[in-house]
Design an enzyme around this catalytic site. Structure first.
Site, short mmCIF file in Angstrom:
data_model
loop_
_atom_site.label_atom_id
_atom_site.label_comp_id
_atom_site.label_asym_id
_atom_site.label_seq_id
_atom_site.Cartn_x
_atom_site.Cartn_y
_atom_site.Cartn_z
N CYS A 114 40.11 33.40 36.37
CA CYS A 114 41.51 33.75 35.81
C CYS A 114 41.89 34.93 35.76
O CYS A 114 41.08 35.81 35.02
CB CYS A 114 41.26 32.90 34.45
SG CYS A 114 42.68 32.92 33.66
N ASN A 141 40.36 28.70 48.42
CA ASN A 141 41.59 28.38 47.49
C ASN A 141 42.60 29.57 47.96
O ASN A 141 42.50 30.58 48.07
CB ASN A 141 40.84 28.61 46.25
CG ASN A 141 42.25 28.27 45.27
OD1 ASN A 141 42.08 29.00 44.23
ND2 ASN A 141 42.89 27.26 45.50
#
Length: 791
Positions: A520, A632
């Site tokens: 994050c 990703n």
């Protein structure tokens, strides 16, 4: 002269240059290649195509005054000096007889005073522009300054958004009364209403589905009554008289009969209710709640998890054992994220890895004992400087140092988790939906599963909030039975938080894996030492992972990371060497960008491939099968998906923003095709998401409000989808934004709108009009035609 000589003497004609007009989208990056006939040029500039030099602003529906405003006339007149300011030295030099003045050096106080005055002046000018805009003044800031009549878009995000889910609730009905039962609370203690006729008089009208009969004529609607989604599934509605689809399970009786003599009675489908109960018991052991969901932690249980009056060792016994073994305390609430003391005073300092530094005692020195391998072990006792150790003391300390080193090595071995004891994760060639904040809720995940998604994960939860018994955090772990492979993702900053959180979650939930977020990038998480901040503290990360893996037992632990914190200093290739054998990780997902890059650049799948090879080489050296590794980033179409898989050699690619923009991407990837989905098919998916939302959040007014809110959050992403039939080339990057365009029909144009008031129109087709006092604040200011969109 021969014919050959004549031919040689005649010069050959120069080849005629073939000029082809370059497409408007090809001269600059970041523009989606929509066919020109669909572009709404009038929304970019009045009756003219945009300048390619200003393509970034035009792509966002804005125009730049710098390129569109008429040029100012050139004159010899000098501008008048600003009020309250002296003329510059350059201006004075141009005057006859003027002596150039030396620039005066300002003190710090004078600079601060000038900066304050300048800030106040700019603030006043901004307030005046706002007043002019509110009064309908035609200023440059309001109209864009180019005479196009196009309003200037707001920029930035709306912070601290708040939503009133009780909007439209004039009278709050007792839960028992709403179910047609007498109130079970002691007489006089219930604070909610029991007056059913009064509630009916204040209740909003029943919701009807209002869908257009023709995609090119949205005003022609067909209204139909909707069956309550909960009642149709289970045979009963837990919201009873409060349900906004009440006619589905309401029976009219003669006046004076029925519940409280209201003339109404709730109806249950006994056959369907029996079938539901049998299925619940047979397939799920009776663990489904009345909305058909798993992992539902009751409020009473959440209060117990808060641990009032219990010591941490009693609440988290396995975590306490692990923390004691590695030499750290379980309860360090007196320390902040940096290891410094909080309210309890200064704590012991830590190094950059979060490891404890040796104690500093005034007037004393710490003795280090060499191990013979270039390493040192800090002695636990300190010796006064004024009394140097004798030869016997030194020998004793050396022996104690060797014993301490041996003990630590044994403890490290004990903390390692043997992977064969863990359940094996079958992630190979599976489609994985990333944990997505806000939009990645249970109804959205359920929609993606229906479109081909194989692996789902909850929204990211804060480990500290789980330990504190936050009801909102515990609601994130709920799971629908259709989610066959499901995990929960948490984030935290240190093992004292992450390890107990893992122990608590696995004790309350049925999950296939627990994921820790170390990717994050947002400041709120990073500045607390969590998320991608852990990538810079390998020691603290390792202790957290090893402890979590231990307390999880046979449940696998997975991790999501980025390349690193800084884009020029990747660390993932170093960390993965320790994840499988030393830290007990069962799967890795690598986002091919750094924390610094966030989402601005393309994901680096060359580096992802290097990390995958490093991970597999390490597993081979350990004599173990390699754990799965997923990439990703940039998963927006099936071509790019499989190209990046081939480039990197990963086991799969986690789908994130691509799934937000077009949830049917999972169907495209599985079938390896571009789905030119029609506007009617897209509208049907929106209706399906609304139905899932009503089952999850409820069919009363509050549940409808929450469903509408998250439906609009989803539309804030899906409106960015550009239909395949409108494109001139494939594939399209996720970061390529289209010019304003019109679709092939009115419905497709409406679905492409970036205005929140249009999203509300779409939601009203399935959820009816919102209450008058209901307000929706979009995340991005550019999506609001006013500061707040009201019902």
């Amino acid at each position: 002269m021969s014919l050959e000589e004549v031919s040689a003497a005649v010069p050959e004609p120069e080849p005629t240059a073939v000029t082809t007009e370059e497409p408007y989208w090809a001269s600059k990056n970041g523009i989606a290649p929509i066919k020109a006939q669909y572009v709404q040029w009038e929304k970019i500039r009045s009756h003219s195509k945009p300048d390619l030099a200003d393509i970034d602003d035009a792509a966002e529906g804005r125009t730049s005054a710098a390129t569109t405003a008429p040029p100012k006339p050139v004159t010899d007149e000098r501008p008048a000096p600003s009020e309250g300011k002296e003329e510059s030295n350059e201006a004075k030099e141009g005057q006859e007889g003027a002596v150039p003045e030396k620039k005066q050096k300002l003190s710090g106080a004078q600079k601060r005073r000038e900066a304050k005055e300048r800030s106040q002046r700019e603030w006043k000018e901004k307030q005046e522009r706002k007043k002019a805009a509110a009064a309908g003044g035609q200023t440059g800031d309001v109209e864009g300054g180019d005479g196009s009549g196009l309003a200037k878009r707001q920029r930035g995000q709306n912070k601290n958004r708040q939503f009133d889910h009780q909007a439209g609730v004039a009278l709050r009905l007792c839960t028992f009364t709403s179910k047609g039962e007498p109130c079970a609370r002691p007489e006089g203690s219930c604070k909610w209403s029991h007056d059913l006729p009064l509630f009916f008089a204040s209740q909003l009208p029943e919701i009807l589905i209002s869908l257009p009969t023709d995609e090119n004529n949205l005003s022609d609607r067909t209204e139909t009554a909707r069956v309550c989604p909960l009642w149709s599934e289970t045979g009963t509605c837990p919201f009873g008289f409060k349900c906004r689809y009440l006619s589905s399970h309401l029976k009219r009786l003669p006046e004076g009969e029925g519940f409280q003599g209201s003339g109404f009675e709730l109806v249950e489908d006994e056959q369907k209710k029996k079938e539901w109960a049998e299925r619940n018991q047979k397939e799920f052991g009776g663990r489904l709640n009345d909305r058909g969901e798993l992992n539902v932690v009751s409020m009473d249980r959440i209060k117990e998890l808060r641990g009032a009056g219990k010591k941490p060792e009693e609440r988290f016994p396995m975590s306490a054992i692990y923390m004691k073994r590695i030499g750290e305390v379980l309860d360090n609430r007196g320390e902040n994220a940096n290891g410094r003391g909080g309210k309890g005073g200064k704590g012991q300092k830590r190094n950059s890895d979060g490891e404890l530094k040796p104690a500093e005692v005034k007037g004393e020195a710490t003795v280090s004992v060499a191990t013979g391998e270039g390493e040192k072990v800090e002695h636990l006792e300190v010796v006064p400087v004024a009394q140097p150790p004798t030869e016997g003391d030194a020998e004793k300390m050396e022996n104690e140092g060797d014993a301490l080193l041996e003990r630590k090595e044994k403890e490290q071995d004990l903390s390692k988790i043997r992977l064969p004891e863990k359940k094996k994760l079958d992630f190979k060639d599976k489609l994985y939906l990333a944990p997505l904040t806000t939009v990645g809720n249970l109804p959205f995940r359920r929609l993606c599963v229906s479109l081909g998604c194989d692996i789902t994960c909850s929204e990211m939860g804060l480990a500290q909030e789980f330990l504190g018994g936050n009801n909102n955090e515990w609601s994130l772990v709920r799971r629908h039975p259709s989610e066959k492979m499901f995990g929960v993702q948490i984030c935290g900053s240190k093992p004292q938080i992450l390890v107990p959180a893992a122990e608590t979650i696995i004790g309350e939930c049925e999950i296939d894996f627990l994921d820790i977020n170390c990717g994050c990038p947002i400041d709120l998480v990073f500045n607390k030492g969590a998320g991608s901040a852990l990538l810079g503290h390998a020691g603290k990360l390792g202790r957290s992972l090893a402890g979590m893996s231990e307390v999880l037992g046979e449940t696998p632990l997975t991790i999501k990371i980025r390349n690193g914190i800084q884009h020029n200093s990747p660390v993932a290739h170093k960390l993965v060497q320790r994840m499988q054998g030393e830290w007990g990780v069962s799967a890795v997902t690598l986002h091919g960008r750094s924390r610094q890059q966030r989402y601005k650049t393309k994901a680096d799948y060359q580096y992802v491939g290097e990390v995958a090879r490093q991970l597999r080489q390490t597993a081979s050296d350990l004599g173990q099968p390699s754990i799965p590794i997923f990439g990703n980033g940039d998963a927006y179409d099936y071509r790019t998906y499989y190209e990046n898989m081939e480039t990197s050699g990963v086991d799969g690619i986690m789908v994130a923003r691509g799934g937000l923009v077009k949830p049917w991407i999972f169907t495209e990837i599985k079938e390896k095709r571009d789905w030119d989905i029609s506007s009617r098919e897209r509208l049907d998916l929106i209706g399906q998401l609304a139905s899932f939302g009503l089952e999850h959040w409820g069919s009363d007014t509050q549940g409808v409000n929450i469903t509408r809110r998250f439906l609009l959050e989803s539309l804030s992403f899906t409106h960015r989808y550009v239909p395949v039939g409108l494109l001139e080339r494939f594939p399209v990057s996720l970061n390529e934004r289209p010019f304003p365009y019109r679709g092939r029909d009115e419905l497709e144009t409406l679905l492409a709108s970036d205005q929140a008031d249009d999203w509300i129109k779409i939601s009203s087709m399935f959820l009816g009009p919102p209450p008058d006092d209901w307000v929706f604040t979009p995340k991005h200011k550019a999506n609001a035609s006013a500061e707040e969109i009201q019902g």
